[in-house]
Design a protein around this motif. Structure first.
Motif, PDB file in Angstrom:
ATOM      1  N   VAL A  35      41.618  40.491  39.543  1.00 27.75           N
ATOM      2  CA  VAL A  35      40.201  40.111  39.983  1.00 27.75           C
ATOM      3  C   VAL A  35      39.060  40.099  39.113  1.00 27.75           C
ATOM      4  O   VAL A  35      39.426  40.429  37.539  1.00 27.75           O
ATOM      5  CB  VAL A  35      39.507  41.399  41.084  1.00 27.75           C
ATOM      6  CG1 VAL A  35      40.350  41.499  42.151  1.00 27.75           C
ATOM      7  CG2 VAL A  35      39.386  42.627  40.387  1.00 27.75           C
ATOM      8  N   SER A  36      37.775  39.638  39.249  1.00 31.10           N
ATOM      9  CA  SER A  36      36.547  39.623  38.218  1.00 31.10           C
ATOM     10  C   SER A  36      36.044  40.794  37.856  1.00 31.10           C
ATOM     11  O   SER A  36      36.185  41.608  38.877  1.00 31.10           O
ATOM     12  CB  SER A  36      35.638  38.860  39.090  1.00 31.10           C
ATOM     13  OG  SER A  36      34.254  38.881  38.498  1.00 31.10           O
ATOM     14  N   THR A  38      33.639  42.058  37.908  1.00 32.70           N
ATOM     15  CA  THR A  38      32.506  42.511  38.773  1.00 32.70           C
ATOM     16  C   THR A  38      32.661  42.227  40.344  1.00 32.70           C
ATOM     17  O   THR A  38      31.967  42.268  41.227  1.00 32.70           O
ATOM     18  CB  THR A  38      31.039  41.451  38.594  1.00 32.70           C
ATOM     19  OG1 THR A  38      31.408  40.279  38.898  1.00 32.70           O
ATOM     20  CG2 THR A  38      30.603  41.880  37.162  1.00 32.70           C
ATOM     21  N   ALA A  39      34.025  42.153  40.844  1.00 36.99           N
ATOM     22  CA  ALA A  39      34.494  42.080  42.148  1.00 36.99           C
ATOM     23  C   ALA A  39      33.955  43.168  42.869  1.00 36.99           C
ATOM     24  O   ALA A  39      33.933  44.263  42.692  1.00 36.99           O
ATOM     25  CB  ALA A  39      36.025  42.085  41.962  1.00 36.99           C
ATOM     26  N   SER A  40      33.921  42.842  44.280  1.00 44.50           N
ATOM     27  CA  SER A  40      33.288  43.838  45.151  1.00 44.50           C
ATOM     28  C   SER A  40      34.505  44.046  46.232  1.00 44.50           C
ATOM     29  O   SER A  40      35.509  43.394  46.395  1.00 44.50           O
ATOM     30  CB  SER A  40      32.218  43.328  46.005  1.00 44.50           C
ATOM     31  OG  SER A  40      32.685  42.091  46.694  1.00 44.50           O
ATOM     32  N   ASP A  58      40.862  44.484  34.744  1.00 50.91           N
ATOM     33  CA  ASP A  58      40.290  43.422  35.638  1.00 50.91           C
ATOM     34  C   ASP A  58      41.270  43.290  36.644  1.00 50.91           C
ATOM     35  O   ASP A  58      41.899  42.245  36.880  1.00 50.91           O
ATOM     36  CB  ASP A  58      40.060  42.248  35.020  1.00 50.91           C
ATOM     37  CG  ASP A  58      38.897  42.208  33.925  1.00 50.91           C
ATOM     38  OD1 ASP A  58      37.980  43.166  33.869  1.00 50.91           O
ATOM     39  OD2 ASP A  58      38.753  41.275  33.100  1.00 50.91           O
ATOM     40  N   GLY A  76      41.569  38.301  50.304  1.00 47.02           N
ATOM     41  CA  GLY A  76      40.303  37.921  49.253  1.00 47.02           C
ATOM     42  C   GLY A  76      40.409  37.207  48.108  1.00 47.02           C
ATOM     43  O   GLY A  76      41.710  36.472  47.937  1.00 47.02           O
ATOM     44  N   GLY A  77      39.673  37.140  47.186  1.00 43.15           N
ATOM     45  CA  GLY A  77      39.801  36.343  45.940  1.00 43.15           C
ATOM     46  C   GLY A  77      39.370  37.217  45.083  1.00 43.15           C
ATOM     47  O   GLY A  77      38.916  38.504  44.826  1.00 43.15           O
ATOM     48  N   PRO A  78      39.403  36.540  43.659  1.00 48.44           N
ATOM     49  CA  PRO A  78      38.789  37.256  42.356  1.00 48.44           C
ATOM     50  C   PRO A  78      37.556  37.947  42.424  1.00 48.44           C
ATOM     51  O   PRO A  78      37.382  38.790  41.995  1.00 48.44           O
ATOM     52  CB  PRO A  78      38.995  36.081  41.334  1.00 48.44           C
ATOM     53  CG  PRO A  78      39.821  35.046  42.053  1.00 48.44           C
ATOM     54  CD  PRO A  78      39.723  35.100  43.416  1.00 48.44           C
ATOM     55  N   GLN A  79      36.586  37.373  43.339  1.00 42.19           N
ATOM     56  CA  GLN A  79      35.359  37.841  43.550  1.00 42.19           C
ATOM     57  C   GLN A  79      35.103  39.205  44.327  1.00 42.19           C
ATOM     58  O   GLN A  79      34.240  39.765  44.341  1.00 42.19           O
ATOM     59  CB  GLN A  79      34.450  36.608  43.749  1.00 42.19           C
ATOM     60  CG  GLN A  79      34.345  35.700  42.708  1.00 42.19           C
ATOM     61  CD  GLN A  79      34.011  36.122  41.309  1.00 42.19           C
ATOM     62  OE1 GLN A  79      32.954  36.969  41.235  1.00 42.19           O
ATOM     63  NE2 GLN A  79      34.621  35.588  40.276  1.00 42.19           N
ATOM     64  N   GLY A  80      36.079  39.153  45.356  1.00 37.03           N
ATOM     65  CA  GLY A  80      36.023  40.064  46.225  1.00 37.03           C
ATOM     66  C   GLY A  80      36.975  40.303  47.294  1.00 37.03           C
ATOM     67  O   GLY A  80      37.797  39.318  47.562  1.00 37.03           O
ATOM     68  N   GLY A 106      32.499  46.735  39.062  1.00 37.78           N
ATOM     69  CA  GLY A 106      32.707  46.329  40.451  1.00 37.78           C
ATOM     70  C   GLY A 106      31.857  47.367  41.453  1.00 37.78           C
ATOM     71  O   GLY A 106      31.172  48.403  40.941  1.00 37.78           O
TER      72      GLY A 106
END
Length: 290
Positions: A35-36, A38-40, A58, A76-80, A106
């Motif tokens: 994930v990113s 800063t992922a949620s 990450d 979901g995806g890398p951002q959340g 995150g």
């Protein structure tokens, strides 16, 4: 394309095994995703327990044990990501015990029914109907609420909001801006670095222990519960105390409250560097040496 997806899955699995090999007691890996930073994460666990741990990778890795009658959904995806535990058959969910590792930067939004929540260095929103919530570490901000469960918040954070009904609410560590309240539960505050604090209860007692920071502004409000301030010898504060019908006890000076309701009292301890206001309807107010 299929080959690429397999390689990604294998790479994530290898990362999870190498990073969490020392945590085998957490149970088998149930999910592992890149994930990113800063992922949620939006998480729902109805019963059992969930522990969230911030780490320097990450990726989101989920370990633990779930009931045979429950399944974990994850999408979901890398951002959340959205993740939860749901029963395969109608009825109440059986307890699941999960450990979730996620990036330090995150944020999480976790909800439970009766499951207890533990957070270690994780920022976000933590909500339960009856479960207890215990949070610790350095975080960007936290909002925590349980209707009947207890909250133990040992945090270093710029902003903290905490609510409980009949549970015990304990605030410690080094939060700077605090908004905390209970309905009938006891509210204990042992956090000398708070700069702005609003502490409220309907019938639960409120206790503050320590020395307010220079320039701090506190507001304590209660209906029928007591407000007890145990101040250290080095405390420096200007206090304004007021109660419609409750007694006011001053353990520092000879100043006594005015006789006619509402009873009020104003006095300084030291140079009066912090500002403390206490208001009750019929609850007792006590200011005493620690």
């Amino acid at each position: 394309m299929r080959v690429d997806m397999k390689r990604v899955a294998i790479a994530v699995a290898l990362i999870a095994r190498s990073a969490l090999g020392q945590n085998a007691a957490d149970g088998p890996v149930l999910e592992a995703h890149r994930v990113s930073p800063t992922a949620s994460l939006n998480l729902y666990v109805p019963a059992g327990s969930v522990r969230l741990v911030a780490w320097d990778h990450d990726s989101i890795v989920v370990r633990g044990e779930k009931s045979k009658n429950d399944r974990i959904f994850f999408g979901g995806g890398p951002q959340g990501f959205k993740m939860g535990v749901e029963s395969r058959s109608p009825g109440e969910s059986e307890p699941s015990n999960l450990v979730v590792y996620m990036p330090h930067a995150g944020r999480v939004s976790v909800r439970t029914a009766s499951a207890n929540i533990v957070g270690e260095g994780v920022s976000g929103t933590f909500t339960s109907s009856s479960g207890n919530i215990r949070l610790s570490g350095v975080v960007s901000s936290v909002e925590a609420e349980s209707m009947t469960g207890s909250l133990d918040l040992d945090l270093t954070t710029p902003w903290l909001r905490a609510r409980t009904g009949d549970g015990h609410l304990l605030i410690r560590g080094a939060p700077q801006d605090v908004d905390a309240s209970t309905i009938g539960g006891t509210l204990d505050v042992i956090a000398p670095k708070v700069m702005r604090g609003q502490f409220v209860s309907v019938s639960g007692d409120i206790h503050w222990v320590g020395s307010p920071a220079r320039g701090a502004v506190f507001d304590f409000s209660n209906h029928s519960g007591a407000v007890d301030l145990a101040l250290s010898a080095s405390a420096s504060a200007a206090l304004t105390l007021s109660s419609v019908s409750g007694p006011i006890e001053n353990g520092f000076t000879r100043i006594r409250p005015v006789a006619s309701p509402p009873r009020t009292m104003r006095f300084n301890i030291g140079n009066g560097d912090a500002h403390v206001s206490v208001r009750t309807f019929k609850g007792a107010i006590r200011v005493r040496p620690e």
